[in-house]
Design a protein around this motif. Structure first.
Motif, short mmCIF file in Angstrom:
data_model
loop_
_atom_site.label_atom_id
_atom_site.label_comp_id
_atom_site.label_asym_id
_atom_site.label_seq_id
_atom_site.Cartn_x
_atom_site.Cartn_y
_atom_site.Cartn_z
N ALA A 1 22.72 41.45 46.69
CA ALA A 1 23.52 40.23 46.61
C ALA A 1 25.00 40.58 46.48
O ALA A 1 25.36 41.57 45.85
CB ALA A 1 23.08 39.38 45.41
N PRO A 2 25.90 39.76 47.06
CA PRO A 2 27.34 39.99 46.88
C PRO A 2 27.71 39.91 45.40
O PRO A 2 27.12 39.14 44.63
CB PRO A 2 27.99 38.85 47.67
CG PRO A 2 26.94 38.42 48.64
CD PRO A 2 25.64 38.61 47.94
N PHE A 3 28.72 40.69 44.99
CA PHE A 3 29.15 40.65 43.60
C PHE A 3 30.62 41.05 43.50
O PHE A 3 31.20 41.63 44.42
CB PHE A 3 28.28 41.54 42.72
CG PHE A 3 28.32 43.01 43.05
CD1 PHE A 3 29.19 43.88 42.39
CD2 PHE A 3 27.46 43.55 44.00
CE1 PHE A 3 29.21 45.23 42.68
CE2 PHE A 3 27.47 44.91 44.32
CZ PHE A 3 28.35 45.75 43.65
N LEU A 4 31.21 40.72 42.34
CA LEU A 4 32.58 41.10 42.02
C LEU A 4 32.57 42.19 40.97
O LEU A 4 31.71 42.20 40.08
CB LEU A 4 33.36 39.90 41.48
CG LEU A 4 33.52 38.68 42.41
CD1 LEU A 4 34.18 37.55 41.64
CD2 LEU A 4 34.32 39.04 43.64
N VAL A 5 33.54 43.10 41.04
CA VAL A 5 33.74 44.12 40.03
C VAL A 5 35.12 43.89 39.42
O VAL A 5 36.11 43.79 40.15
CB VAL A 5 33.67 45.54 40.63
CG1 VAL A 5 33.91 46.59 39.55
CG2 VAL A 5 32.33 45.78 41.32
N LEU A 6 35.18 43.79 38.10
CA LEU A 6 36.46 43.62 37.43
C LEU A 6 36.40 44.26 36.05
O LEU A 6 35.33 44.71 35.61
CB LEU A 6 36.79 42.13 37.28
CG LEU A 6 35.86 41.29 36.41
CD1 LEU A 6 36.65 40.36 35.50
CD2 LEU A 6 34.91 40.47 37.29
N ARG A 7 37.55 44.31 35.39
CA ARG A 7 37.62 44.82 34.02
C ARG A 7 38.19 43.73 33.12
O ARG A 7 39.17 43.06 33.48
CB ARG A 7 38.46 46.09 33.94
CG ARG A 7 37.79 47.24 34.68
CD ARG A 7 38.37 48.60 34.33
NE ARG A 7 37.60 49.62 35.05
CZ ARG A 7 36.47 50.16 34.60
NH1 ARG A 7 35.99 49.78 33.42
NH2 ARG A 7 35.82 51.06 35.30
#
Length: 225
Positions: free
Chosen positions: A28-34
């Motif tokens: 599935a599409p996803f976002l990566v952030l901090r």
């Protein structure tokens, strides 16, 4: 100038790289952030529309960033593709790959979105490619690797022992450690990329993915680093 991607290899610890690999395999599409404390967060994109903003009521809440508007932008899926929309909701704007957007912009795998001071990397794994990668290396064991290739793997992963954030060793560093030529290291790495089924990944992702796969499958023991 484009913002630095949170998907960059040197931005992640071994555990975080493995977390991303598992998310990629899920498909599935996803976002990566901090977040505000520097911890990695993965946001799976589900449904048809997600709100982004500083308020806790948003689907993607960035409460630590004071430059983010309470309701800043929206993520919307259209015909299976995710887009980001900023129709004047925000005070400071929304940027994709360093360019401020007006209205709707389609997101592509690897895009970097900046909202306030927070950058979000967009990943859209291809399910077919992920399945091929799993099949290619699912039965790979230590016995399948020649001693020199395992030594190359260990040397490649060694920087991860010395800090939470690291990037794989360079070809020159591996060559110096193993007393081999740089060309020999390149040849071994090409063979390893093929054996793990990751030779078709972008060049800047292959080395960190190889380390993550080797650690996850037990082909490199952290105690050996």
């Amino acid at each position: 100038m484009a913002d630095e991607s949170p998907l960059a290899a040197h931005e992640a610890s071994p555990a975080e790289v493995q977390e991303r690999v598992r998310a990629e395999r899920d498909g599935a599409p996803f976002l990566v952030l901090r977040d505000g404390e520097g911890a990695q967060r993965l946001v799976r994109l589900e449904g048809e529309r997600l709100s982004v903003g500083r308020a806790d009521t948003n689907d993607v809440a960035l409460g630590w960033d004071t430059e983010v508007s309470r309701l800043h932008a929206e993520l919307e899926r259209i015909a299976g593709e995710w887009t980001i929309v900023d129709d004047g909701l925000s005070r400071n704007g929304t940027f994709v790959n360093g360019t401020r957007i007006a209205g709707r912009t389609r997101l592509r795998d690897g895009d970097v979105v900046r909202i306030g001071r927070t950058t979000l990397g967009y990943r859209r794994p291809e399910v077919e490619d992920v399945q091929e990668t799993v099949v290619a290396g699912e039965s790979l064991t230590l016995a399948d690797l020649p001693p020199t290739q395992r030594q190359v793997l260990v040397a490649l992963a060694r920087p991860y022992k010395h800090g939470e954030f690291a990037s794989p060793a360079t070809n020159q560093q591996i060559a110096d450690e193993l007393f081999l030529s740089v060309d020999a290291i390149k040849a071994h790495l090409r063979q390893l990329f093929q054996r793990f089924g990751i030779e078709d990944l972008p060049q800047n992702q292959k080395r960190s993915r190889l380390v993550a796969e080797a650690l996850q499958r037990g082909l490199v023991n952290p105690r050996d680093l």
